[in-house]
Design a protein around this motif. Structure first.
Motif, PDB file in Angstrom:
ATOM      1  N   GLU A 381       4.006 -60.288  99.591  1.00 21.18           N
ATOM      2  CA  GLU A 381       5.123 -61.137  98.909  1.00 21.18           C
ATOM      3  C   GLU A 381       5.450 -60.367  98.220  1.00 21.18           C
ATOM      4  N   HIS A 382       6.148 -59.102  98.098  1.00 26.98           N
ATOM      5  CA  HIS A 382       6.584 -58.265  97.338  1.00 26.98           C
ATOM      6  C   HIS A 382       8.072 -58.696  96.566  1.00 26.98           C
ATOM      7  N   GLY A 383       8.457 -59.356  96.543  1.00 25.97           N
ATOM      8  CA  GLY A 383       9.857 -60.373  96.404  1.00 25.97           C
ATOM      9  C   GLY A 383       8.778 -61.378  94.942  1.00 25.97           C
ATOM     10  N   ARG A 384       8.073 -62.396  95.194  1.00 20.47           N
ATOM     11  CA  ARG A 384       7.310 -62.730  94.449  1.00 20.47           C
ATOM     12  C   ARG A 384       6.512 -62.057  93.441  1.00 20.47           C
ATOM     13  N   ALA A 385       5.470 -61.188  94.391  1.00 21.49           N
ATOM     14  CA  ALA A 385       5.019 -60.331  93.379  1.00 21.49           C
ATOM     15  C   ALA A 385       5.664 -59.402  92.461  1.00 21.49           C
ATOM     16  N   SER A 386       7.037 -58.704  92.529  1.00 19.99           N
ATOM     17  CA  SER A 386       7.189 -58.553  91.750  1.00 19.99           C
ATOM     18  C   SER A 386       8.574 -59.335  90.506  1.00 19.99           C
ATOM     19  N   ARG A 387       8.710 -60.213  90.984  1.00 18.94           N
ATOM     20  CA  ARG A 387       9.592 -61.322  90.296  1.00 18.94           C
ATOM     21  C   ARG A 387       8.264 -61.819  88.624  1.00 18.94           C
ATOM     22  N   GLN A 388       7.026 -62.010  89.423  1.00 19.68           N
ATOM     23  CA  GLN A 388       5.820 -62.251  87.842  1.00 19.68           C
ATOM     24  C   GLN A 388       5.518 -60.997  87.431  1.00 19.68           C
ATOM     25  N   LEU A 389       5.546 -59.148  87.892  1.00 16.23           N
ATOM     26  CA  LEU A 389       5.282 -58.950  87.362  1.00 16.23           C
ATOM     27  C   LEU A 389       6.725 -58.300  86.074  1.00 16.23           C
ATOM     28  N   ASP A 390       7.994 -58.579  86.499  1.00 10.35           N
ATOM     29  CA  ASP A 390       8.695 -59.024  85.799  1.00 10.35           C
ATOM     30  C   ASP A 390       8.774 -59.401  84.549  1.00 10.35           C
ATOM     31  N   ALA A 391       8.310 -60.527  84.717  1.00  3.48           N
ATOM     32  CA  ALA A 391       9.015 -61.701  83.506  1.00  3.48           C
ATOM     33  C   ALA A 391       7.329 -61.660  82.535  1.00  3.48           C
ATOM     34  N   LEU A 392       5.967 -60.216  82.944  1.00  2.67           N
ATOM     35  CA  LEU A 392       5.339 -60.082  83.036  1.00  2.67           C
ATOM     36  C   LEU A 392       5.979 -58.876  81.561  1.00  2.67           C
ATOM     37  N   LEU A 393       6.162 -58.283  82.309  1.00  4.77           N
ATOM     38  CA  LEU A 393       7.262 -57.327  81.545  1.00  4.77           C
ATOM     39  C   LEU A 393       7.637 -57.422  80.593  1.00  4.77           C
ATOM     40  N   GLN A 394       8.696 -58.299  80.595  1.00  2.00           N
ATOM     41  CA  GLN A 394       9.616 -58.294  79.545  1.00  2.00           C
ATOM     42  C   GLN A 394       8.825 -59.318  78.678  1.00  2.00           C
ATOM     43  N   GLU A 395       8.336 -60.013  78.849  1.00  2.00           N
ATOM     44  CA  GLU A 395       6.941 -61.194  77.224  1.00  2.00           C
ATOM     45  C   GLU A 395       6.403 -59.675  76.527  1.00  2.00           C
ATOM     46  N   ARG A 396       6.151 -58.633  77.353  1.00  2.00           N
ATOM     47  CA  ARG A 396       5.459 -57.510  76.655  1.00  2.00           C
ATOM     48  C   ARG A 396       6.040 -56.680  76.164  1.00  2.00           C
ATOM     49  N   LEU A 397       7.335 -56.118  76.625  1.00  2.00           N
ATOM     50  CA  LEU A 397       8.536 -55.471  76.011  1.00  2.00           C
ATOM     51  C   LEU A 397       8.912 -56.264  74.653  1.00  2.00           C
ATOM     52  N   ARG A 398       9.386 -57.580  74.525  1.00  2.00           N
ATOM     53  CA  ARG A 398       9.564 -57.729  73.035  1.00  2.00           C
ATOM     54  C   ARG A 398       8.205 -58.124  72.340  1.00  2.00           C
TER      55      ARG A 398
END
Length: 436
Positions: A381-398
């Motif tokens: 389920e690479h699409g779902r995994a990448s979406r969740q990882l990207d959300a965490l990335l944006q949170e950490r980036l901020r």
């Protein structure tokens, strides 16, 4: 031809009706009115005499009560409930705006940023509904309005249910459709159990419509449309509009999954992906009256998501250290045994509980969500995994900036994951089960 009430009628010596009804919708009439006590415009919705059998009246009152239960800026406020000449009516907040159906007819497919802004706001409403176990069951463009400030409002709770609440969950459906073909979920079509993921399906179909100007399933007949919804893989909006970002395409595709388990777990996932894209909103002539800057600021406020901690019940709000350790061990055992989906759910639940105790910035909250995201990779389920990882990335980036070590590592991990996804056969990486 006017209905059973006449222009200028005064209700309770307070609400004076306008010159003519605005619409005949469903069970009755909708009028513009003026609230003399508070000096404000309102909407009055009546049950017409021709429809006023006992069951219709009960459903009408039930809709008003359900709408009032959902206290959220994305839902019209219920001001009053009364009766005139034996006919029930409800007084509602007046929304100056346009339905998404009419907006599409006038504007065609919307800019990505506006689709994201509207989708994020509706996601916020759906998350608030989930907190009180309410399922709308008729999310579609005609039941969502965009007001002149850029705020999205979810309308018409006539089909809504609240789980385990006898006052709201039973409804006689004599002559009434249980949804709208093309937007109602497969489980609704088949008469199966519905929950908050049912509304996510309706949101996915609505987003598809906003992105492409076409509903996702538009068969020649009702039966062909239903057959496509139940039997075919969900469509991708990029098939009609190639410029749609891959993450948005994946999101809509997963929201339209036939199996509810293949859709995102909650509306919070949808919000997390869409909210960052709601930037640089262009003007919509003839629809928005505020400046673009004011619209964007207002949409950001209205589109807020309630704290995830509110999703837990009072009985589970406290998590002792020993319970946490045991739950972590259970999740690890599930993962080691190959029960990746169960492990992911356990980690997400623990993250929500821990955030309630220690706040969203606690390191363990981030770590638990990271584990949950990665658990979807061995499932393909690479699409779902990448979406969740990207959300965490944006949170950490901020929180930490672009040079943070965790930010850099997450960027590499997401890039590697997307490269893997491109190499996988379509049946594994892009099928209905891929974007859970």
């Amino acid at each position: 031809m006017l209905g059973f009430v006449v222009p200028g009628t005064s209700l309770k010596d307070r609400y004076r009706l306008g010159r003519f009804p605005l619409a005949h919708k469903g069970m009755g009439e909708v009028w513009s009115a003026h609230d003399a006590l508070l000096d404000r415009p309102v909407i009055v919705k009546f049950v017409s005499p021709a429809m006023s059998d006992r069951d219709v009246v009960r459903r009408f009152r039930r809709e008003a009560l359900l709408t009032a239960r959902l206290d959220h800026p994305g839902v019209p406020a219920v001001y009053d409930l009364g009766e005139h000449a034996g006919q029930p009516y409800v007084v509602l907040q007046k929304i100056d705006g346009i339905t998404l159906t009419d907006l599409l007819a006038e504007q065609g497919p919307l800019p990505i940023s506006w689709v994201a802004a509207i989708g994020a706001q509706v996601s916020s409403v759906l998350l608030a509904a989930q907190q009180i176990h309410l399922v709308h069951r008729d999310i579609k463009p005609s039941n969502i309005m965009l007001d002149t400030h850029g705020a999205a409002k979810v309308l018409d709770f006539g089909l809504a249910v609240i789980r385990d609440d006898e006052r709201y969950s039973k409804i006689t459906q004599t002559g009434q459709s249980m949804g709208t073909v093309g937007y109602m979920s497969p489980e609704q079509i088949l008469g199966e159990h519905t929950d908050h993921r049912t509304d996510l399906y309706g949101l996915g179909a609505t987003l598809f419509d906003l992105l492409t100007g076409h509903p996702p399933f538009d068969g020649v007949t009702t039966m062909t449309t239903v057959r496509h919804q139940i039997a075919d893989p969900p469509p991708r909006p990029t098939q009609r509009r190639p410029d749609i970002p891959r993450a948005v395409d994946d999101l809509v595709h997963s929201l339209l999954a036939v199996d509810p388990d293949d859709r995102p777990d909650t509306a919070a996932e949808v919000y997390a992906l869409l909210a960052p894209l709601a930037r640089e909103l262009p003007p919509i002539p003839g629809v928005l009256t505020d400046t673009v800057e004011a619209v964007q600021a207002y949409a950001a406020i209205v589109g807020r998501v309630p704290r995830p901690a509110l999703l837990t019940s009072p009985t589970t709000s406290a998590l002792a250290a020993s319970d946490l350790e045991q739950s972590l061990e259970e999740a690890e055992h599930l993962h080691a045994a190959g029960e990746f989906r169960a492990a992911a759910r356990r980690w997400r639940h623990l993250a929500t509980q821990h955030e309630q105790l220690h706040g969203e910035n606690h390191p363990l909250v981030f770590d638990l969500r990271l584990r949950a995201a990665r658990a979807h990779i061995p499932l393909g389920e690479h699409g779902r995994a990448s979406r969740q990882l990207d959300a965490l990335l944006q949170e950490r980036l901020r929180a930490a900036g672009p040079e943070d070590a965790v930010v850099l590592a997450l960027r590499r991990e997401i890039a590697h994951l997307m490269a893997q996804r491109q190499r996988l056969p379509r049946s594994r990486s892009d099928g209905p089960a891929a974007d859970r």
